[in-house]
Design a protein around this motif. Structure first.
Motif, PDB file in Angstrom:
ATOM      1  N   UNK A 153       0.820  -1.218   0.000  1.00  0.00           N
ATOM      2  CA  UNK A 153       0.000   0.000   0.000  1.00  0.00           C
ATOM      3  C   UNK A 153       0.848   1.260   0.000  1.00  0.00           C
ATOM      4  N   UNK A 154       1.872   1.296  -0.865  1.00  0.00           N
ATOM      5  CA  UNK A 154       2.788   2.434  -0.909  1.00  0.00           C
ATOM      6  C   UNK A 154       2.065   3.737  -1.229  1.00  0.00           C
ATOM      7  N   UNK A 155       1.038   3.663  -2.080  1.00  0.00           N
ATOM      8  CA  UNK A 155       0.333   4.875  -2.480  1.00  0.00           C
ATOM      9  C   UNK A 155      -0.426   5.551  -1.357  1.00  0.00           C
ATOM     10  N   UNK A 156      -0.647   4.844  -0.254  1.00  0.00           N
ATOM     11  CA  UNK A 156      -1.404   5.395   0.867  1.00  0.00           C
ATOM     12  C   UNK A 156      -0.510   5.821   2.026  1.00  0.00           C
ATOM     13  N   UNK A 157       0.810   5.720   1.866  1.00  0.00           N
ATOM     14  CA  UNK A 157       1.732   6.015   2.959  1.00  0.00           C
ATOM     15  C   UNK A 157       2.530   7.287   2.673  1.00  0.00           C
ATOM     16  N   UNK A 158       2.822   8.096   3.692  1.00  0.00           N
ATOM     17  CA  UNK A 158       3.678   9.268   3.476  1.00  0.00           C
ATOM     18  C   UNK A 158       5.126   8.880   3.231  1.00  0.00           C
ATOM     19  N   UNK A 159       5.542   7.726   3.770  1.00  0.00           N
ATOM     20  CA  UNK A 159       6.893   7.212   3.540  1.00  0.00           C
ATOM     21  C   UNK A 159       6.769   5.742   3.165  1.00  0.00           C
ATOM     22  N   UNK A 160       7.309   5.379   2.030  1.00  0.00           N
ATOM     23  CA  UNK A 160       7.270   3.993   1.577  1.00  0.00           C
ATOM     24  C   UNK A 160       8.604   3.665   0.931  1.00  0.00           C
ATOM     25  N   UNK A 161       8.825   2.401   0.685  1.00  0.00           N
ATOM     26  CA  UNK A 161      10.094   2.022   0.082  1.00  0.00           C
ATOM     27  C   UNK A 161      10.127   0.566  -0.284  1.00  0.00           C
ATOM     28  N   UNK A 162      11.314   0.138  -0.694  1.00  0.00           N
ATOM     29  CA  UNK A 162      11.482  -1.245  -1.089  1.00  0.00           C
ATOM     30  C   UNK A 162      12.854  -1.467  -1.690  1.00  0.00           C
ATOM     31  N   UNK A 163      13.005  -2.596  -2.354  1.00  0.00           N
ATOM     32  CA  UNK A 163      14.262  -2.952  -3.013  1.00  0.00           C
ATOM     33  C   UNK A 163      13.947  -3.644  -4.326  1.00  0.00           C
ATOM     34  N   UNK A 164      14.636  -3.190  -5.357  1.00  0.00           N
ATOM     35  CA  UNK A 164      14.473  -3.756  -6.688  1.00  0.00           C
ATOM     36  C   UNK A 164      15.767  -4.482  -7.057  1.00  0.00           C
ATOM     37  N   UNK A 165      15.649  -5.754  -7.460  1.00  0.00           N
ATOM     38  CA  UNK A 165      16.811  -6.553  -7.866  1.00  0.00           C
ATOM     39  C   UNK A 165      16.602  -6.974  -9.318  1.00  0.00           C
ATOM     40  N   UNK A 166      17.519  -6.558 -10.179  1.00  0.00           N
ATOM     41  CA  UNK A 166      17.381  -6.820 -11.609  1.00  0.00           C
ATOM     42  C   UNK A 166      18.587  -7.595 -12.112  1.00  0.00           C
ATOM     43  N   UNK A 167      18.329  -8.689 -12.836  1.00  0.00           N
ATOM     44  CA  UNK A 167      19.377  -9.470 -13.489  1.00  0.00           C
ATOM     45  C   UNK A 167      19.188  -9.324 -14.993  1.00  0.00           C
ATOM     46  N   UNK A 203       5.994  11.334   0.368  1.00  0.00           N
ATOM     47  CA  UNK A 203       4.839  12.056  -0.153  1.00  0.00           C
ATOM     48  C   UNK A 203       4.276  12.986   0.911  1.00  0.00           C
ATOM     49  N   UNK A 204       3.889  14.194   0.461  1.00  0.00           N
ATOM     50  CA  UNK A 204       3.171  15.120   1.325  1.00  0.00           C
ATOM     51  C   UNK A 204       2.331  16.035   0.448  1.00  0.00           C
ATOM     52  N   UNK A 205       1.013  16.041   0.669  1.00  0.00           N
ATOM     53  CA  UNK A 205       0.121  16.852  -0.158  1.00  0.00           C
ATOM     54  C   UNK A 205       0.273  16.486  -1.626  1.00  0.00           C
ATOM     55  N   UNK A 206       0.444  17.494  -2.497  1.00  0.00           N
ATOM     56  CA  UNK A 206       0.586  17.202  -3.934  1.00  0.00           C
ATOM     57  C   UNK A 206       2.013  16.858  -4.338  1.00  0.00           C
ATOM     58  N   UNK A 207       2.937  16.818  -3.383  1.00  0.00           N
ATOM     59  CA  UNK A 207       4.351  16.616  -3.691  1.00  0.00           C
ATOM     60  C   UNK A 207       4.778  15.178  -3.450  1.00  0.00           C
ATOM     61  N   UNK A 208       5.768  14.746  -4.255  1.00  0.00           N
ATOM     62  CA  UNK A 208       6.350  13.419  -4.098  1.00  0.00           C
ATOM     63  C   UNK A 208       7.836  13.501  -4.444  1.00  0.00           C
TER      64      UNK A 208
END
Length: 268
Positions: free
Chosen positions: A129-143, A166-171
């Motif tokens: 639910x990253x779109x609903x959080x003010x702070x979100x994250x993760x890790x992307x691993x690409x081969x 994210x805060x208000x209209x800013x990201x």
């Protein structure tokens, strides 16, 4: 939009077809790119894409069609420098926190050469639910496995942390990526940052900066680094359709002089 990622070669240059004929070809190709219907359609850059930690709903597919076009400035290792690069990306969300995706790039140079760019497999692990959080994250691993036309090493791994604020209209999105060529010299630090502001219900404007500082063990001098700056627009065209477009200019000699990009995204 799921992501906006993120290599240049010393290609053998064919005999020039003549200035008038070459100019006509370039104008025709540019017109085709600008007028073609979009649904048919970075340093260390072959694509210019930044990951914001949002993925499809579990069990859902995410199909993105990438297009990168431009007059690219330097000779070196990586993606074709002058022409058109199109990549089909097919992603599948296995859970609220994981998505796997396959990339299939194809390149066409102004010379007329057309060739495949191997493949990439991406695994993305994110906070749900990253779109609903003010702070979100993760890790992307690409081969990825690509020929020397695209990359300095046939096999490589990208480790891409994701920080999404994210805060208000800013990201603000940060991707401090580390590229690890297998069987070659040490890992490369190639971070990217994206700032976005929502200006209408379905429209966002942004600025993106793609960087390549060189090997972590010894950063390149500033003039030998790659820095690519883009201005971008994102438009939500429907519940499951979105368009991302951008125009970029290189800030150093080792960057692409000019590059355009578009990503058409389908969620289903």
């Amino acid at each position: 939009m799921n992501e906006p990622t993120q290599n240049p070669t010393g290609l053998r240059r064919p005999t020039s077809p003549g200035p008038l004929r070459a100019a006509a070809r370039r104008l025709a190709l540019l017109a085709a790119v600008l007028l073609a219907p979009w649904p048919a359609a970075a340093g260390v850059f072959d694509e210019f894409q930044i990951f914001d930690g949002r993925i499809a709903e579990p069990g859902g597919f995410d199909v993105n069609q990438h297009l990168v076009f431009g007059r690219r400035g330097r000779n070196g290792e990586g993606a074709p420098r002058n022409g058109l690069l199109t990549t089909s990306e097919i992603g599948y969300a296995t859970a609220t926190w994981h998505e796997i995706a396959l990339y299939l790039p194809v390149a066409r140079e102004f010379s007329g050469d057309l060739y495949g760019g191997g493949f990439k497999v991406r695994n993305t692990f994110v906070v749900p639910n990253a779109g609903e959080r003010p702070i979100a994250g993760g890790l992307d691993i690409e081969i990825r496995h690509q020929s020397t036309r695209f990359s300095g090493a046939n096999w490589a791994i990208s480790l891409r942390p994701i920080l999404d604020l994210r805060t208000g209209p800013w990201q603000l999105i940060l991707n401090p990526t580390v590229e690890i060529p297998l069987g070659r010299e040490g890992p490369v630090f190639a971070p990217a940052v994206r700032g976005v502001r929502q200006v209408a219900e379905r429209v966002w404007l942004g600025v993106e900066h793609f960087m390549d500082f060189g090997r972590i063990s010894r950063f390149e001098r500033t003039e030998r680094q790659a820095h690519q700056l883009f201005v971008t627009t994102d438009v939500r065209l429907g519940k499951s359709l979105a368009l991302h477009v951008g125009l970029g200019h290189g800030l150093t000699h080792n960057s692409d002089r000019w590059a355009g990009k578009a990503i058409l995204s389908f969620d289903f």
